[in-house]
Scaffold this motif. Sequence first.
Motif, PDB file in Angstrom:
ATOM      1  N   TRP A   1      94.298  71.073  61.347  1.00 28.55           N
ATOM      2  CA  TRP A   1      93.742  70.986  62.700  1.00 28.55           C
ATOM      3  C   TRP A   1      92.261  71.321  62.724  1.00 28.55           C
ATOM      4  CZ3 TRP A   1      98.270  74.028  65.432  1.00 28.55           C
ATOM      5  CH2 TRP A   1      99.406  73.209  65.465  1.00 28.55           C
ATOM      6  N   LEU A   2      91.846  72.270  61.919  1.00 26.56           N
ATOM      7  CA  LEU A   2      90.433  72.626  61.863  1.00 26.56           C
ATOM      8  C   LEU A   2      89.602  71.448  61.371  1.00 26.56           C
ATOM      9  CD1 LEU A   2      88.114  74.645  62.068  1.00 26.56           C
ATOM     10  CD2 LEU A   2      88.745  75.509  59.792  1.00 26.56           C
ATOM     11  N   GLU A   3      90.084  70.773  60.340  1.00 23.12           N
ATOM     12  CA  GLU A   3      89.355  69.613  59.838  1.00 23.12           C
ATOM     13  C   GLU A   3      89.293  68.510  60.893  1.00 23.12           C
ATOM     14  OE1 GLU A   3      89.045  66.748  55.899  1.00 23.12           O
ATOM     15  OE2 GLU A   3      90.890  67.894  56.248  1.00 23.12           O
ATOM     16  N   GLU A   4      90.401  68.294  61.599  1.00 19.64           N
ATOM     17  CA  GLU A   4      90.408  67.288  62.658  1.00 19.64           C
ATOM     18  C   GLU A   4      89.391  67.644  63.741  1.00 19.64           C
ATOM     19  OE1 GLU A   4      94.357  66.859  64.143  1.00 19.64           O
ATOM     20  OE2 GLU A   4      95.126  65.882  62.333  1.00 19.64           O
ATOM     21  N   ALA A   5      89.281  68.923  64.069  1.00 16.78           N
ATOM     22  CA  ALA A   5      88.317  69.355  65.084  1.00 16.78           C
ATOM     23  C   ALA A   5      86.890  69.080  64.620  1.00 16.78           C
ATOM     24  CB  ALA A   5      88.513  70.836  65.393  1.00 16.78           C
ATOM     25  N   ILE A   6      86.591  69.440  63.374  1.00  7.40           N
ATOM     26  CA  ILE A   6      85.238  69.235  62.839  1.00  7.40           C
ATOM     27  C   ILE A   6      84.911  67.748  62.747  1.00  7.40           C
ATOM     28  CG2 ILE A   6      83.777  69.528  60.799  1.00  7.40           C
ATOM     29  CD1 ILE A   6      85.266  72.188  60.297  1.00  7.40           C
ATOM     30  N   VAL A   7      85.860  66.966  62.270  1.00  4.63           N
ATOM     31  CA  VAL A   7      85.645  65.519  62.142  1.00  4.63           C
ATOM     32  C   VAL A   7      85.442  64.879  63.512  1.00  4.63           C
ATOM     33  CG1 VAL A   7      86.740  63.344  61.470  1.00  4.63           C
ATOM     34  CG2 VAL A   7      86.839  65.318  59.936  1.00  4.63           C
ATOM     35  N   SER A   8      86.128  65.404  64.547  1.00  5.22           N
ATOM     36  CA  SER A   8      85.948  64.844  65.897  1.00  5.22           C
ATOM     37  C   SER A   8      84.521  65.051  66.389  1.00  5.22           C
ATOM     38  CB  SER A   8      86.951  65.467  66.877  1.00  5.22           C
ATOM     39  OG  SER A   8      86.576  66.770  67.275  1.00  5.22           O
ATOM     40  N   VAL A   9      83.854  66.105  65.921  1.00  3.28           N
ATOM     41  CA  VAL A   9      82.441  66.302  66.247  1.00  3.28           C
ATOM     42  C   VAL A   9      81.575  65.341  65.423  1.00  3.28           C
ATOM     43  CG1 VAL A   9      80.526  67.943  66.288  1.00  3.28           C
ATOM     44  CG2 VAL A   9      82.833  68.723  66.862  1.00  3.28           C
ATOM     45  N   GLN A  10      81.895  65.211  64.143  1.00  2.00           N
ATOM     46  CA  GLN A  10      81.114  64.324  63.273  1.00  2.00           C
ATOM     47  C   GLN A  10      81.214  62.861  63.688  1.00  2.00           C
ATOM     48  OE1 GLN A  10      82.984  65.678  59.615  1.00  2.00           O
ATOM     49  NE2 GLN A  10      81.110  66.788  59.020  1.00  2.00           N
ATOM     50  N   ASN A  11      82.296  62.517  64.389  1.00  2.00           N
ATOM     51  CA  ASN A  11      82.496  61.130  64.824  1.00  2.00           C
ATOM     52  C   ASN A  11      81.859  60.818  66.176  1.00  2.00           C
ATOM     53  OD1 ASN A  11      83.922  60.450  62.524  1.00  2.00           O
ATOM     54  ND2 ASN A  11      85.933  60.805  63.437  1.00  2.00           N
ATOM     55  N   GLN A  12      81.083  61.721  66.711  1.00  2.00           N
ATOM     56  CA  GLN A  12      80.460  61.494  68.009  1.00  2.00           C
ATOM     57  C   GLN A  12      79.428  60.363  67.942  1.00  2.00           C
ATOM     58  OE1 GLN A  12      81.202  63.210  71.105  1.00  2.00           O
ATOM     59  NE2 GLN A  12      82.949  63.541  69.723  1.00  2.00           N
ATOM     60  N   VAL A  13      79.428  59.499  68.960  1.00  2.00           N
ATOM     61  CA  VAL A  13      78.428  58.426  68.997  1.00  2.00           C
ATOM     62  C   VAL A  13      77.045  59.004  69.296  1.00  2.00           C
ATOM     63  CG1 VAL A  13      80.111  56.687  69.710  1.00  2.00           C
ATOM     64  CG2 VAL A  13      78.835  57.933  71.455  1.00  2.00           C
ATOM     65  N   TYR A  14      77.002  60.181  69.898  1.00  2.00           N
ATOM     66  CA  TYR A  14      75.744  60.887  70.116  1.00  2.00           C
ATOM     67  C   TYR A  14      75.520  61.820  68.931  1.00  2.00           C
ATOM     68  CZ  TYR A  14      72.105  63.620  72.464  1.00  2.00           C
ATOM     69  OH  TYR A  14      70.920  64.230  72.790  1.00  2.00           O
ATOM     70  N   GLY A  15      74.469  61.566  68.176  1.00  2.00           N
ATOM     71  CA  GLY A  15      74.306  62.271  66.910  1.00  2.00           C
ATOM     72  C   GLY A  15      73.437  63.507  66.935  1.00  2.00           C
ATOM     73  N   ASP A  16      72.818  63.822  68.076  1.00  2.00           N
ATOM     74  CA  ASP A  16      71.909  64.975  68.136  1.00  2.00           C
ATOM     75  C   ASP A  16      72.689  66.245  68.480  1.00  2.00           C
ATOM     76  OD1 ASP A  16      68.803  63.888  68.204  1.00  2.00           O
ATOM     77  OD2 ASP A  16      70.260  62.413  68.921  1.00  2.00           O
ATOM     78  N   TRP A  17      73.413  66.736  67.516  1.00  2.00           N
ATOM     79  CA  TRP A  17      74.225  67.929  67.711  1.00  2.00           C
ATOM     80  C   TRP A  17      74.152  68.821  66.476  1.00  2.00           C
ATOM     81  CZ3 TRP A  17      77.657  68.298  63.777  1.00  2.00           C
ATOM     82  CH2 TRP A  17      78.102  67.124  63.176  1.00  2.00           C
ATOM     83  N   GLU A  18      74.540  70.055  66.659  1.00  2.00           N
ATOM     84  CA  GLU A  18      74.780  70.968  65.547  1.00  2.00           C
ATOM     85  C   GLU A  18      76.100  71.684  65.833  1.00  2.00           C
ATOM     86  OE1 GLU A  18      71.598  73.795  65.424  1.00  2.00           O
ATOM     87  OE2 GLU A  18      72.117  74.738  67.340  1.00  2.00           O
ATOM     88  N   LEU A  19      76.882  71.889  64.800  1.00  2.62           N
ATOM     89  CA  LEU A  19      78.161  72.571  64.936  1.00  2.62           C
ATOM     90  C   LEU A  19      78.021  73.965  64.353  1.00  2.62           C
ATOM     91  CD1 LEU A  19      81.181  72.686  65.593  1.00  2.62           C
ATOM     92  CD2 LEU A  19      81.632  71.515  63.419  1.00  2.62           C
ATOM     93  N   CYS A  20      78.137  74.969  65.215  1.00  4.26           N
ATOM     94  CA  CYS A  20      77.932  76.360  64.818  1.00  4.26           C
ATOM     95  C   CYS A  20      79.293  77.055  64.748  1.00  4.26           C
ATOM     96  CB  CYS A  20      77.013  77.072  65.801  1.00  4.26           C
ATOM     97  SG  CYS A  20      75.431  76.227  66.053  1.00  4.26           S
ATOM     98  N   ILE A  21      79.751  77.328  63.527  1.00  3.89           N
ATOM     99  CA  ILE A  21      81.079  77.906  63.312  1.00  3.89           C
ATOM    100  C   ILE A  21      80.923  79.356  62.873  1.00  3.89           C
ATOM    101  CG2 ILE A  21      83.250  77.715  62.042  1.00  3.89           C
ATOM    102  CD1 ILE A  21      82.594  74.771  61.536  1.00  3.89           C
ATOM    103  N   ALA A  22      81.708  80.234  63.488  1.00  3.73           N
ATOM    104  CA  ALA A  22      81.743  81.636  63.064  1.00  3.73           C
ATOM    105  C   ALA A  22      83.169  81.980  62.659  1.00  3.73           C
ATOM    106  CB  ALA A  22      81.266  82.556  64.179  1.00  3.73           C
ATOM    107  N   ASP A  23      83.334  82.316  61.374  1.00  5.47           N
ATOM    108  CA  ASP A  23      84.650  82.756  60.897  1.00  5.47           C
ATOM    109  C   ASP A  23      84.772  84.263  61.114  1.00  5.47           C
ATOM    110  OD1 ASP A  23      87.180  82.514  59.346  1.00  5.47           O
ATOM    111  OD2 ASP A  23      86.087  83.897  58.039  1.00  5.47           O
ATOM    112  N   ASP A  24      85.821  84.661  61.806  1.00  6.53           N
ATOM    113  CA  ASP A  24      85.989  86.058  62.205  1.00  6.53           C
ATOM    114  C   ASP A  24      86.761  86.847  61.143  1.00  6.53           C
ATOM    115  OD1 ASP A  24      85.628  88.227  63.877  1.00  6.53           O
ATOM    116  OD2 ASP A  24      87.381  87.772  65.119  1.00  6.53           O
ATOM    117  N   ALA A  25      86.212  86.834  59.888  1.00  6.96           N
ATOM    118  CA  ALA A  25      86.808  87.580  58.775  1.00  6.96           C
ATOM    119  C   ALA A  25      88.265  87.171  58.555  1.00  6.96           C
ATOM    120  CB  ALA A  25      86.694  89.089  59.010  1.00  6.96           C
ATOM    121  N   SER A  26      88.487  85.864  58.401  1.00  7.59           N
ATOM    122  CA  SER A  26      89.842  85.360  58.160  1.00  7.59           C
ATOM    123  C   SER A  26      90.431  85.993  56.914  1.00  7.59           C
ATOM    124  CB  SER A  26      89.823  83.842  58.003  1.00  7.59           C
ATOM    125  OG  SER A  26      89.478  83.205  59.203  1.00  7.59           O
ATOM    126  N   THR A  27      91.711  86.299  56.962  1.00 11.92           N
ATOM    127  CA  THR A  27      92.408  86.880  55.800  1.00 11.92           C
ATOM    128  C   THR A  27      92.973  85.792  54.892  1.00 11.92           C
ATOM    129  OG1 THR A  27      94.442  87.052  57.100  1.00 11.92           O
ATOM    130  CG2 THR A  27      92.987  88.973  57.058  1.00 11.92           C
TER     131      THR A  27
END
Length: 720
Positions: free
Chosen positions: A187-213
Amino acid sequence: MTDNATPPLFAKPEKYSSDPQVLIEELKARDEHLLDLLNDYQERSQQLVHAYQALARQNKEILELKELEKVYLSTSWRITAPMRAVSQAVQDLRHSIGVFRQGMRSGHGFGRSMDEARRAGNRHQPAAPQEGAETSSLEQRNYQTWVRLYDTPDAKAVEVMRDQVAAMPRRPLVSVVMPTYNANLVWLEEAIVSVQNQVYGDWELCIADDASTSAEVRPFLEKMAAADARVKVVFRPTNGHISAATNSALEVATGEWITFLDHDDLLPPHALYYMVKAAVENPRARMIYSDEDKVDEQGRRHDPYFKSDWNPDLFYAHNLVTHLAFYHREVMDQVGGLRDAYAGAQDYDLVLRVIEKISADQIVHVPFLLYHWRAHAASTAKADLTIKPYAMLAGERALNDHFRRIGNGARAQFVGHGFRARFRLPDEPPMASIIIPTRNALKLVEVCIKSIRDMTRYRNYEVILVDNGSDDPAALAYFAEINKLDNIRVIRDEQPFCYSAINNRAAEQAKGEILVFLNNDIEVINPEWLDELISHACRPGIGAVGARLIYPNGTIQHAGIVLGIGGWAGHAHKSFSSLAHGYVGRLTLQNNFSAVTGACLAVQKKYFLQVGGFDEVNLRVACNDVDLCLKFTELGLRNLYTPFASLYHHESATRGFEDTPEKKERFAKEVAYMWKRWPKLMAFDPYYSPNLTLDAEDFGIAWPPRTRHAWVPAETVSAA
């Protein structure tokens, strides 16, 4: 929003102040809260009584229907089936012709009138049942089909939008902020890819991992960042929960616009483009929000939320904004990030702080489904309060803190499916003048007056009964008797029936600061009905306040008015059970509508006089209440429906229906006047959605929608 920990059910109480005066105020506030809870308990007990009464009536109707079933199973009924089918077809044809003529008279034009007539003629044709989400009575078509027909861009559509993006005069950077913790990597990859597939390309994806175990998360995120320079990843050294993680992602965001994406949700390819397009077209905008739906674990879309334009009182009942939402950096810098004290409702708290910094005209709604919310076992998208009960309590706390900051004296209460905002009456409760026109109708008036006197908790009121030419001796004797009472006046009006003029004359003679227009076929069943109406009518920015009106059989007669339905206007949720919550809770939550019915309408007298009252010239009998409400909007006021004032309504028991040639002709002229006077509002109700039907009053989906996707040529869109 998926969280990584469950906060305690109740927040840790703050320490009492050492200042005696502050302590007194705190104790006073707690006493008021206890009083609210007591009133709420009494109210719900009364609602249960009425619910049981409604169920008893419905059980009686069911027993009567069982008798009809014997007829349907009989041999004679089956033999005559072909003749009934032909008769039904003839009736449908006549109905279609009538709808077409009405559409033409209302100025809809040939094309739209034909579409309305065609749909009206198909009203008895069977259709596939809705899959997925709960549907309303007339929502028979499949949402998956609607998505395929009206909300799915193909490769050609994507190219069309890319060309439109290239032609944009300005392309601001968008920061998509995503907190994550032990995510499902698929699901995480699908979420990221859905951003990368945007027809509007002027974006940045800012991800913060909250110390995943999970050992898999870090290398996965590092790989995604290495493959796309627009993906920024922050690895937090310690777990701080969702607000802290979101704030860490915000620290590396540099965009002019900020938006949020949960780590298991999806954006359609046109999401950012549509939102940026709205931002560019509305340079004063500081907050933009879209419609949304849900996607299940198998990827099937369902349960769309087609939102209205900015609806402040609905927002106080539930988070209208949610996803997709854009916030201008200027505002985000003013309010700061998310706050852990409101975990579970941190996004609600954020919007509450944002609207304190901006005005309503800086809020823009984009009426397209631009966010797919993943519904799974641990998600609040499931709308199961047992999953995250702390979120509801956090939402109530966020609302109450907001009310304290803006100083409006309101108190929010969670009511099971949303929030109720209770507004205090003024220290000196104003007099209310209850205006009731009638002609004869002794039994109805007796019930109406008795119920007001016996049930109404609010005491500072007068009743003005306007006798419009009564000639029944028994009615006249009763009117003379009640005219002797201290707070009841009977005014004789001999002019031919004109609803507008009758009420205007009574309003001129009213002593109250608040006018309450009431039909003679209304019966009070809720003791706090008048408290509720007046508490809202006294609020700054509020025009007309309408009540929930219920037929004696327990179904809804009025719960707000939607413009455009049936060629001019319709009653929201009409014929729904009074026990139902309606579309996204709007039947049982306070919210704004363009208009409310004059059968029970409260308004400050100064506003009524300022707009000239009811229109006596063009709208003598019908449509005048809607026109009045729209005139209030010209003053910058908004109209409000509250379900917490409930009354019985025996609709049109004395005046009757528009069922004679003369009445039909007069009604058609009044409707035509409404289209001439209010063309934009009649064509597009800002408190409704262009994705919802105008063929019924049940908030069903529009086929087709009255919106046009960027890839659809204008000439191919129906005006339906």
